[in-house]
Structure formats: C-alpha cells, structure tokens
Design a protein around this motif. Structure first.
Motif, short mmCIF file in Angstrom:
data_model
loop_
_atom_site.label_atom_id
_atom_site.label_comp_id
_atom_site.label_asym_id
_atom_site.label_seq_id
_atom_site.Cartn_x
_atom_site.Cartn_y
_atom_site.Cartn_z
N VAL A 153 0.86 -1.19 0.00
CA VAL A 153 0.00 0.00 0.00
C VAL A 153 0.90 1.24 0.00
N GLY A 211 -4.55 -1.30 -7.74
CA GLY A 211 -5.68 -0.46 -7.38
C GLY A 211 -5.23 0.96 -7.07
N LEU A 220 -8.41 -2.58 2.56
CA LEU A 220 -7.37 -3.08 1.66
C LEU A 220 -6.99 -4.43 2.26
N VAL A 273 -8.84 -4.84 -3.09
CA VAL A 273 -9.53 -3.65 -2.58
C VAL A 273 -10.98 -4.07 -2.39
N VAL A 313 -1.66 -1.21 -4.09
CA VAL A 313 -2.65 -0.14 -4.01
C VAL A 313 -1.95 1.20 -3.79
#
Lengths: 469, 469
Positions: free
Chosen positions: B128, B173, B236, B245, B257
């Motif tokens: 992330v 994502g 997430l 996601v 992401v």
C-alpha cells in the motif's frame, strides 16, 4: 416590418445578417455581395495554396443556399452596391440583371479591405499575385499546380535557376514580411519553391516584438527561405512575365511574385454617402459601430475600432473583430443595443515550425504618444517542466509602463505546438483590463509538468520586467 | 544583522530563502528541512514512476550544495523542527547530531502537506503506497521495476490475474480519482499494469466540471483503466501483502494499491506555537502571508490563501501558489512588503491523451454560499479551424452569476496538445478580474487557423452562456 440591408458578404456582413435574423425573425435582412463567395475563411487561403486543404469550398462555413433557405436571409451575390443615399435610406446595387434600388431602415457597410499595392513598377506583369480574395487564392493554387507539373516534366531550363536549393519549382519572390508573406512562404516552400522574401524595413512581422521578429527570421532562414531586410523593392522586372525582383541594390531572379504589403479599408462607397472616416483612414464608428450617419453601421475590415489600451481609434483588420462587431451590429439592429468591444491588436501566425502571437502595444514610439513611458524585456523559458521529456522554448516579450507598471503589450513565440499562441490569451486579458506587471505575476495560472514550468513563461516575463522597474 | 529562519525545504521554503537572500544579502537565512531533499518538483513524480524521467535528481531544480555555496543560504537538511517559541523568537530543531536552538527575527513556516489517509482498514499492509514525497516516489518506482522484472521472468501465477488485459504486471488499485490518482493511472498503465481506479463519489476530478469529469472517465475507460464510481472502499485486504480492494459491494483483486485521496496541511508545529488556523484547517495568514504571530509567516501547502472570486480563505495546496507566496515572503522579510496574490483554484492535469484545466468556482453550492446565483453551460468546439488538416475538440464549461453575468469559473478539456490548459489562462484572468461573460466574449483573443476557430472556444462558451442568462 423593418429592413436591415448589409453591403458585403464576408465575416462582419454575414455575422450581422445571421444574428439580426436570429434575434428578430420579423426583420427583413437583405445582403448584397458583389462576388460569388460569402462567409469564407480567407485566413485559410495559405493552407489551401499549400495543399493542406483540398477545395475552396472547404473554407466556406455557410453556403449562400444555407443563408437563403435555412436562415431566411435575402442574399444577393453578384450585386455591386454603387450608391448609398442616406436621405432616402436606399442603396443602389448593380448586377448582370440590372440595377436595383433597395430601401433600408438600418444599414451595415461591411465592404472589407483591399490589398495595398506599393509604389513600384511592374505590378501589372504576369506572374504577380496578391492574396486578398478567394479568386486570388484560386489563381495562386493554379499557379502552384502548373509549376509543379511543369517541374515534373522538365528540369526547369526555362526560368531562373535555384540559388539555394538543389532542385526547386523555380524561385519565387514575396514582397512583404507580414503574416500573409510568412504564411505564403511556408505554403510555397512546402511545394518546393525556393522562396525569396523581401522586407522593406529592418525586420519582418513588425507588429510583433523585435525578439519575435528576429527569431522568426532566423527560423525562416533555417527553412531555406532567403530573407532580405531593408530591401527597397523598385521594380518587378521582366517582359510580359515577371522574372526578377529589383531592389535599390540587387536583382533577385524569380518566376513569380506575391505582393503582401498590407491592406487598406475599402471606404469609397461610404465616403460617397457622406460617412466620415476616422484618423486611421478607415470608417469611424461609435462603440456600437454606428457611423456619423444615423442607422448606418460599419464593421469589419473597412472600419476602425477603439484600442483597448488607449481608447483611441485603431485600424486592425482581422477576422475575429469582423465577426464580433458584425454580430454586435446584428444584435443592435434587432433591438438590443450591443457593444462589440475594442481591439487589442492581437494576432497570431504559424511560420513553418514556430508559432507566434502578439497583443496590445509594443512599439515604444506609439506608447510614448499615448502618454506612457514604455519599458520592454524579453525572456526565454522552457515550454514544459525542465525534467519533462518533451518540450521546447517559449520566448516572451512584455512591454509595460515604467511609472504605473501597467502591462501594455506582449509578443510570444514557441515551437509549433508548444503554446505561445494560446498562452497569449493571458496577455489579452492583462492589456484589456489594464492590470499591472505585479498583478499579472500573481495570476494563479494552470501548472502541471506536461504544460509548463511552475511559473508559466508569461509569469516569469512579468516578474522579470517588474524587477527592472 | 537580522536572521530569517525557514522551516521546510520545498517550494515555498526555498523560494522565500532565495528571494530574501537575493534582495538583502546581509540577511542571515537559515533553513531547516527534516528530509534530505530540497527544492524538488514533486509534481514530476508520476512521470518518474512512469519511466519518462530517469533520476529523482532530475526533479531537483537547485541542489543543497548550490543553495549553500552559490546562494549563501545556511541550509540544514535532516533537521526536524520540533518547537517554535514566539516569545523568545527561537526554533528548536533535532537531528542526528543533536538539538539546536536557532534565534530568528522573522520566520517562515513552510511545513507543507501530508497525504490524507481515508478511514479504511488495511492501510498498513505491504503493497500500500502513497505519493507525497520523493521517497514515496522512489518506493513506487522500485515497485514498478520489481514487478516488471518479475513479470519478465514468469507468467505471473502468484498474484491475481488480469481481468481486462491479455497480459499485465498484475492488477493494481488506485484509491482516489483526483489528479494524483489519474496521473498514476497513466504511469502504471504505461508500465503494463492493469489499473483499477476507485472513486468514492459519483465522479472523478470533482474539482473540475461534471462534463470534464465524464469525458476524462470515458477516456480512462478507453485506455483500459477500470473506473469504479461511488465505490466506498472499506478495506485493503490481504495477509501481510495487500491482495484486494474491498468495497461495500465488491472485491477487486490487486497486487498493489496507491492511496491518493488528497492532502491535509501539516499544522502541528504551528499550532503548538499558538499560530492560528483558518476556517479551512490550514494556517491563517493575511495578504502578506503573515500569521497572527508577528514576524511569523506561513506559505505553501500548510497555509490557506484568499480566493480571488470570494475574497474568503481557501485551501488549494499547489506548486505555483507555494512558489509565489514563498517568494513574496522572501521579498517582505528583505524589506519590501509584498503581497503574493490570491488563489483561483487553478489546476491542470494530463490524463493519457487528454489534458484538462479548471479555475475559479464551478460548484453551484459553493457559489450560492458565496452569494451568487450560478448558471453553467458546456460547449464543444473545434480546437483549430474546421478546414485545417489537424486538430480536435475543446470542451469548455463556464459557470457565471445569473444576475451580474460575472464569470465565476471554468473547466476545459481537449486532446493532449490541443490547448485546453493554455487556453485556461484566459479564464484565470477573467475570474481574477471579475469580468462578465459579455466582456469575456468581446476579448480580442489571438486567432489563426492552425490554433483555433475565429471565435476561440473560450469565447464561444462565453457567448453561449451569456445567451442563456
């Protein structure tokens, strides 16, 4: 029922006719155009001659049939208006079919402009062209096509030989380094003509800044256009056909000459009717484009307009003003008095692979006459973020008043596609609103790396010139 | 001898430091930056991650060494300012070498902004990312390089498969459809990732007009970006590493992401010193960027500024404002009180093959709160003359006040290179000067066939909206 008569058939004329009829469908709208073409994009002619536009018809935005049938405008082509009688409120038009006398309640004179012919010998020789009308464009395109096909058939042993190019369709001369001369240089060079461009003064594009003029001249040279500055043309020499441009100190062999030395307003018809001209020699109007004769308006290339910087009359015959003022007259005669705004003297030109625009007041002498104390600075800046993988250079010249800091004018140049022309939009607003360099430099202009540096070049120029005050 | 201390090392900070020292070489200028990078173009990070810029160093306009040696600025990187004492006029900074207390005569707080993290689960999972700093950029580029080299080695049988592309470096994502999300969609798609962009509201680029949002969303879809609107991300998901996601109604498998849901001003340091925040939550300042604490200024992404349309405080953390306000503070502390101007909320974005810009006030609710009666219209027009052989479409949205006709805001979109962004310069002037639609429609903007139609699309939009009043 009221009648609105329009003399002329291009931008100002047809914008006025269309707007008047749209705003007041009960109005009788009668248009007299002496030629066959109406509502055409004369600005596109160089690209038609270049070969990028295939048909003259493509330059027409609305056809005569559409005006008549869809817009219910009583359009007469081939009708030459020879007289306006303001007392009787009539116009007299002649055509192949005879003479008509048409009464009007309101009248728009939109007679346009004619090429200025310089005082030189030989202008009537064959092979000498101007570019002021659709038929001029047609003739030039035909010349190009003819020369090209002859060039294909023979290694040109008739006319003068090329000096700078290995092979060419014959050298050609362009007299005048304004935007028509430059656009035609591009059009002719693209067709493998060797182009010789002769400018009377010491720089081309003299309405632009000196920096812009110099950079465009350098670019023309890179494109194998021979640029002659301070070239006082005395004669277009030859027998029947022109074969040389003769200046005070040289003789340039050519097979064709385009004369592009500006235009003058066509005012004869108006003058004959007692319509007053202004100090520029074009028809004088008020803010509504009304002349000294009540109910008679003038707009477009035959008329002057107030300059946004000085408020004084200026003659800047260009397409947008013609459209805008025509449209304003149309609204006015249809019942809503409408000002069309002034002129900022804005213009744009593409020259091969560069683009340039200018607006406002750049000339120091003019600025001083208008009561300013002008200062000027030119900067060069990247057109996109320095680290961005594409981009070029934008050159910005700003002129401002030393005392007040007011922005008076600007001139911009960049590679074609790098945004000099659209960026000039910021400067049009600046000169129109009369803002200062500091105010301009504080504008929150759009920024992202693919479009400019954090400070757009326009802002950098404002900062730099402000720093010199 | 007077001392100017700057907290922060990017746009506002280094603009202020440089300008102050240039204007008053006798001034001691001391800068504390907690990281290692100063004066960098964070806006270029998406293009670095895309691979169009090869080194992070390329984004740096002036190096720390240059600031120290060429500009004589006492720059301390790796120094985190933990306290401001306005009574003693000192700041306290901590570094690996210990704690320093530095006295100031004037102080600039330029602490910038931090990414806003939405209230969702799993933000701490591996894979992330956010994009708020140079090190974030470095990590993302490393991720891309790693995924690409793994993709070359194996037909990705580990992570989730591609849904829309025949082959990809794994689906990724993006949470948030602002300009960071969109620029990163381009950057990731260019590296053969299948991009899933999730937007909480009903449109992306919500600061732009609805028309611009819709057209960009359609364009993203054409570029194989999966756009999810009204997607309320809840989690997430994954074990250590994110693998999906999860929204209220679906689960999108991903291997990575990027969270790009806006930024918030870093105000903790200022608040600790009794510096007041404004209604936007950013540091409040006057027109000279001075806070409520005498001799303490705030500029850039940590501060608010007055909106040119309303005169009210606004928070628009963008690079130009930071540079401009930093520079103004530099001039002020060097002895020339200088206003840096307001913000128009102007921004620009490139999204694959389209470009868009917006300025002023577009949102009707906001406009009504400011006392206007907003009306909006969107037009589409050719970007160049209709007969010109190249060109595309410019879409212009204008918002104005029904009663006065005042131009409140605009949003423009075109193919990349067709000038939507540079044309927005006209609208920035319009909203800043408070002109009306009629005044704008009378602007003498540059025209030539390779650049626009006779009426530039901006003028057409003004005419059309004026016609609806």
């Amino acid at each position: 029922m009221s009648t609105f008569v329009v003399v002329g058939g291009d931008a100002a004329a047809m914008s006025a006719a269309s707007k008047a009829k749209r705003d007041d469908p009960d109005l009788d709208v009668v248009v007299f155009e002496r030629g066959e073409w109406v509502s055409y994009g004369a600005c596109g002619l160089p690209y038609y001659i270049k070969g990028e536009i295939q048909s003259l018809q493509d330059l027409v935005s609305v056809t005569p049939e559409q005006f008549r049938e869809e817009r219910d405008i009583d359009l007469h082509t081939g009708h030459n208006v020879v007289d306006i009688d303001p007392d009787e409120q009539t116009v007299t038009a002649e055509s192949d079919e005879g003479t008509v006398v048409q009464a009007y309640d309101s009248l728009l004179v939109a007679t346009g402009a004619a090429p200025v012919m310089p005082p030189i010998d030989g202008l009537d020789r064959e092979g000498v062209y101007t570019l002021g009308s659709m038929s001029d464009g047609k003739e030039l395109r035909e010349y190009v096509a003819r020369a090209r096909s002859e060039g294909d058939l023979q290694q040109s042993d008739s006319g003068p030989a090329c000096q700078f190019l290995d092979s060419c369709n014959g050298p050609v001369g362009i007299v005048g380094g304004g935007y028509i001369g430059i656009e035609m240089a591009e059009a002719l060079a693209a067709n493998d003509f060797e182009v010789h461009l002769l400018q009377r003064g010491d720089r081309i594009l003299k309405a632009f800044s000196e920096a812009t003029s110099e950079t465009v001249a350098e670019h023309l040279a890179e494109q194998d256009v021979a640029v002659y500055l301070d070239a006082e043309v005395e004669e277009l020499a030859g027998d029947d056909v022109v074969d040389a441009v003769v200046t005070d100190d040289q003789r340039v062999p050519v097979e064709m000459v385009l004369v592009g030395t500006g235009v003058r307003p066509r005012t004869e018809l108006a003058e004959g009717a007692g319509i007053e001209l202004g100090p520029t020699g074009a028809i004088a109007t008020d803010a509504y484009r009304e002349t000294n004769v009540p109910d008679v308006y003038a707009a477009g290339d035959c008329a002057e307009a107030e300059h946004v910087v000085t408020g004084e009359p200026a003659y800047v015959p260009l397409a947008l003003t013609a459209n805008r003022h025509g449209r304003a007259v149309g609204a006015t005669v249809a019942g809503t008095p409408t000002e069309g705004g002034g002129v900022a003297g804005t213009s744009a030109v593409k020259a091969f692979e560069v683009e340039a625009a200018r607006t406002g007041m750049l000339d120091h002498e003019e600025a001083r006459e208008a009561g300013f104390d002008p200062i000027t600075e030119t900067i060069e800046a990247r057109s996109r973020a320095g680290y961005y993988p594409e981009g070029g250079t934008v050159e910005v010249t700003l002129t401002a008043d030393q005392e007040s800091g007011r922005v008076l004018g600007g001139s911009l140049l960049s590679e074609y596609g790098e945004g000099a022309v659209h960026r000039s939009h910021a400067l049009v607003g600046a000169v129109t609103e009369g803002i200062t360099l500091r105010e301009l430099s504080n504008y929150d202009l759009a920024y992202a790396p693919p479009f400019n540096t954090t400070w757009d070049p326009v802002l950098t120029a404002a900062k730099v010139l402000e720093g010199k005050r």
